[in-house]
Scaffold this motif. Structure first.
Motif, PDB file in Angstrom:
ATOM      1  N   PRO A   6     -17.794  -5.314 -19.913  1.00 17.45           N
ATOM      2  CA  PRO A   6     -17.377  -6.725 -19.671  1.00 17.45           C
ATOM      3  C   PRO A   6     -17.353  -7.302 -18.320  1.00 17.45           C
ATOM      4  O   PRO A   6     -17.788  -8.185 -17.917  1.00 17.45           O
ATOM      5  CB  PRO A   6     -16.059  -6.982 -20.622  1.00 17.45           C
ATOM      6  N   VAL A   7     -16.694  -6.542 -17.405  1.00 16.38           N
ATOM      7  CA  VAL A   7     -16.486  -6.917 -16.184  1.00 16.38           C
ATOM      8  C   VAL A   7     -17.835  -6.871 -15.524  1.00 16.38           C
ATOM      9  O   VAL A   7     -18.072  -7.805 -14.550  1.00 16.38           O
ATOM     10  CB  VAL A   7     -15.409  -6.148 -15.418  1.00 16.38           C
ATOM     11  N   LEU A   8     -18.779  -6.053 -15.598  1.00 16.36           N
ATOM     12  CA  LEU A   8     -20.117  -6.099 -14.992  1.00 16.36           C
ATOM     13  C   LEU A   8     -20.950  -7.148 -15.517  1.00 16.36           C
ATOM     14  O   LEU A   8     -21.572  -7.984 -14.565  1.00 16.36           O
ATOM     15  CB  LEU A   8     -20.577  -4.712 -15.396  1.00 16.36           C
ATOM     16  N   ASP A   9     -20.769  -7.568 -16.831  1.00 12.16           N
ATOM     17  CA  ASP A   9     -21.361  -8.833 -17.495  1.00 12.16           C
ATOM     18  C   ASP A   9     -20.847 -10.012 -16.729  1.00 12.16           C
ATOM     19  O   ASP A   9     -21.651 -10.885 -16.357  1.00 12.16           O
ATOM     20  CB  ASP A   9     -21.521  -8.622 -18.934  1.00 12.16           C
ATOM     21  N   ARG A  20      -8.977  -5.435 -18.171  1.00  6.75           N
ATOM     22  CA  ARG A  20     -10.350  -6.063 -18.548  1.00  6.75           C
ATOM     23  C   ARG A  20      -9.795  -7.574 -19.176  1.00  6.75           C
ATOM     24  O   ARG A  20     -10.687  -8.395 -18.845  1.00  6.75           O
ATOM     25  CB  ARG A  20     -11.036  -5.425 -19.483  1.00  6.75           C
ATOM     26  N   ALA A  21      -8.810  -7.546 -20.074  1.00  5.77           N
ATOM     27  CA  ALA A  21      -8.547  -9.010 -20.545  1.00  5.77           C
ATOM     28  C   ALA A  21      -7.934  -9.984 -19.400  1.00  5.77           C
ATOM     29  O   ALA A  21      -8.409 -11.042 -19.320  1.00  5.77           O
ATOM     30  CB  ALA A  21      -7.199  -8.762 -21.262  1.00  5.77           C
ATOM     31  N   VAL A  22      -7.493  -9.648 -18.209  1.00  8.22           N
ATOM     32  CA  VAL A  22      -7.337 -10.287 -17.174  1.00  8.22           C
ATOM     33  C   VAL A  22      -8.649 -10.992 -16.470  1.00  8.22           C
ATOM     34  O   VAL A  22      -8.840 -12.091 -16.308  1.00  8.22           O
ATOM     35  CB  VAL A  22      -6.582  -9.679 -15.763  1.00  8.22           C
ATOM     36  N   GLU A  23      -9.457  -9.910 -16.264  1.00 14.15           N
ATOM     37  CA  GLU A  23     -10.777 -10.232 -15.807  1.00 14.15           C
ATOM     38  C   GLU A  23     -11.610 -11.430 -16.829  1.00 14.15           C
ATOM     39  O   GLU A  23     -12.378 -12.121 -16.146  1.00 14.15           O
ATOM     40  CB  GLU A  23     -11.818  -9.242 -15.632  1.00 14.15           C
ATOM     41  N   GLN A  24     -11.349 -11.356 -17.928  1.00 10.32           N
ATOM     42  CA  GLN A  24     -12.172 -12.266 -18.818  1.00 10.32           C
ATOM     43  C   GLN A  24     -11.520 -13.719 -18.866  1.00 10.32           C
ATOM     44  O   GLN A  24     -12.162 -14.721 -19.420  1.00 10.32           O
ATOM     45  CB  GLN A  24     -12.057 -11.684 -20.380  1.00 10.32           C
ATOM     46  N   LYS A  25     -10.324 -13.924 -18.308  1.00 12.98           N
ATOM     47  CA  LYS A  25      -9.801 -15.238 -18.026  1.00 12.98           C
ATOM     48  C   LYS A  25     -10.493 -16.049 -17.008  1.00 12.98           C
ATOM     49  O   LYS A  25     -10.312 -17.291 -16.773  1.00 12.98           O
ATOM     50  CB  LYS A  25      -8.426 -15.089 -17.478  1.00 12.98           C
ATOM     51  N   ASP A  76     -25.329  -5.993  -6.024  1.00 12.38           N
ATOM     52  CA  ASP A  76     -25.219  -5.258  -7.429  1.00 12.38           C
ATOM     53  C   ASP A  76     -23.987  -5.450  -7.885  1.00 12.38           C
ATOM     54  O   ASP A  76     -22.671  -5.280  -7.164  1.00 12.38           O
ATOM     55  CB  ASP A  76     -25.670  -3.896  -6.970  1.00 12.38           C
ATOM     56  N   ALA A  77     -23.879  -5.702  -9.115  1.00 12.95           N
ATOM     57  CA  ALA A  77     -22.575  -5.946  -9.741  1.00 12.95           C
ATOM     58  C   ALA A  77     -21.554  -4.935  -9.664  1.00 12.95           C
ATOM     59  O   ALA A  77     -20.395  -5.040  -9.457  1.00 12.95           O
ATOM     60  CB  ALA A  77     -22.726  -6.330 -11.371  1.00 12.95           C
ATOM     61  N   ARG A  82     -23.208 -12.395 -14.189  1.00 17.39           N
ATOM     62  CA  ARG A  82     -23.302 -13.806 -14.521  1.00 17.39           C
ATOM     63  C   ARG A  82     -22.939 -14.735 -13.389  1.00 17.39           C
ATOM     64  O   ARG A  82     -23.707 -15.822 -13.127  1.00 17.39           O
ATOM     65  CB  ARG A  82     -22.436 -14.485 -15.818  1.00 17.39           C
ATOM     66  N   ILE A  83     -21.864 -14.436 -12.693  1.00  8.27           N
ATOM     67  CA  ILE A  83     -21.662 -15.077 -11.498  1.00  8.27           C
ATOM     68  C   ILE A  83     -22.767 -14.788 -10.316  1.00  8.27           C
ATOM     69  O   ILE A  83     -22.957 -16.041  -9.689  1.00  8.27           O
ATOM     70  CB  ILE A  83     -20.215 -14.569 -11.109  1.00  8.27           C
ATOM     71  N   LEU A  84     -23.282 -13.681 -10.198  1.00  8.71           N
ATOM     72  CA  LEU A  84     -24.109 -13.499  -9.291  1.00  8.71           C
ATOM     73  C   LEU A  84     -25.464 -14.353  -9.553  1.00  8.71           C
ATOM     74  O   LEU A  84     -26.190 -14.924  -8.699  1.00  8.71           O
ATOM     75  CB  LEU A  84     -24.305 -12.172  -8.991  1.00  8.71           C
ATOM     76  N   ALA A  85     -25.620 -14.264 -10.719  1.00 12.13           N
ATOM     77  CA  ALA A  85     -27.113 -14.986 -11.119  1.00 12.13           C
ATOM     78  C   ALA A  85     -26.717 -16.481 -10.821  1.00 12.13           C
ATOM     79  O   ALA A  85     -27.782 -17.209 -10.281  1.00 12.13           O
ATOM     80  CB  ALA A  85     -27.271 -14.933 -12.661  1.00 12.13           C
TER      81      ALA A  85
END
Length: 220
Positions: free
Chosen positions: A137-140, A76-81, A160-161, A144-147
């Motif tokens: 967090p990763v779905l959020d 999850r920490a990696v994804e938030q980068k 769908d996320a 955001r990217i999809l939006a």
């Protein structure tokens, strides 16, 4: 623990000990599975006592849950980068896919732990309050990217996320988890260095193509 240590020093010593236990335990659970790993063997590798491990984690099950929490928190920490605010949607989703690929490639014990937990039907994950909300967090992030991609016109697929996360995770996970059987059946080592760059690019382009509408039926 030495007398005269301050509260801060004791806390740091405890955190260091817990981190060392988790490191060894992760290796053992990944190698032998939940049923096969033994707390006394982990203690022996740590050159400590079984009692010390139970002091920090209370049981084998709690130790395994802590290992899972650590492993999932790291991914999850990696994804938030992914810097959504400063990346165009296409580049953001491609970056997320490639970072996931890199993490799974570098942390193969994580793949084994997830496979083991699936064998146990996620019974340990379901007992962890930490892991219960760790997927949010990763779905959020993906939402955001999809939006942003929809607003810019880059993405035309109604996505769908969770599905997008599954596309990325399944490719990156399968490449590592099924490397041996895939290699035996098809004669190709998906984890070999000469295949890495091509497959890393593939997962990014695959999800971008999907979001751009590749393969969608023409409506006339």
């Amino acid at each position: 623990m030495m007398r005269g240590m301050t509260t801060t020093e004791r806390r740091r010593d405890a955190e260091r000990t817990k981190a060392e236990i988790l490191q060894v335990a992760q290796r053992e659970f990944a190698r032998k599975g939940y049923a096969g790993a033994r707390v006394d063997e982990i203690a022996e590798l740590m050159r400590t006592t079984k009692r010390m491990i139970y002091y920090y984690f209370s049981s084998k099950e709690q130790l395994f849950i802590a290992v899972l929490e650590k492993a999932y928190s790291e991914v999850r920490a990696v994804e938030q980068k992914v810097d959504v605010a400063h990346l165009a949607p296409v580049e953001a989703i491609r970056t997320l896919a490639e970072l996931t690929f890199d993490h799974h490639d570098a942390h193969r014990d994580f793949i084994k732990l997830v496979a083991i937990e699936n064998i146990h039907q996620a019974e340990h994950i379901s007992k962890s309050p930490v892991l219960a909300n760790l997927g949010t967090p990763v779905l959020d992030l993906i939402e955001r990217i999809l939006a942003a991609g929809k607003a810019s016109g880059d993405f035309v697929t109604e996505a769908d996320a969770v599905d997008v996360h599954m596309i990325i995770s399944s490719f990156c996970f399968f490449r590592v988890s099924n490397a041996h059987t895939f290699g035996a059946l098809f004669g190709r080592d998906m984890t070999a260095p000469e295949n890495r760059a091509r497959l890393r690019k593939m997962v990014g382009e695959m999800v971008v193509a999907y979001l751009r509408g590749a393969g969608a039926a023409d409506v006339t």
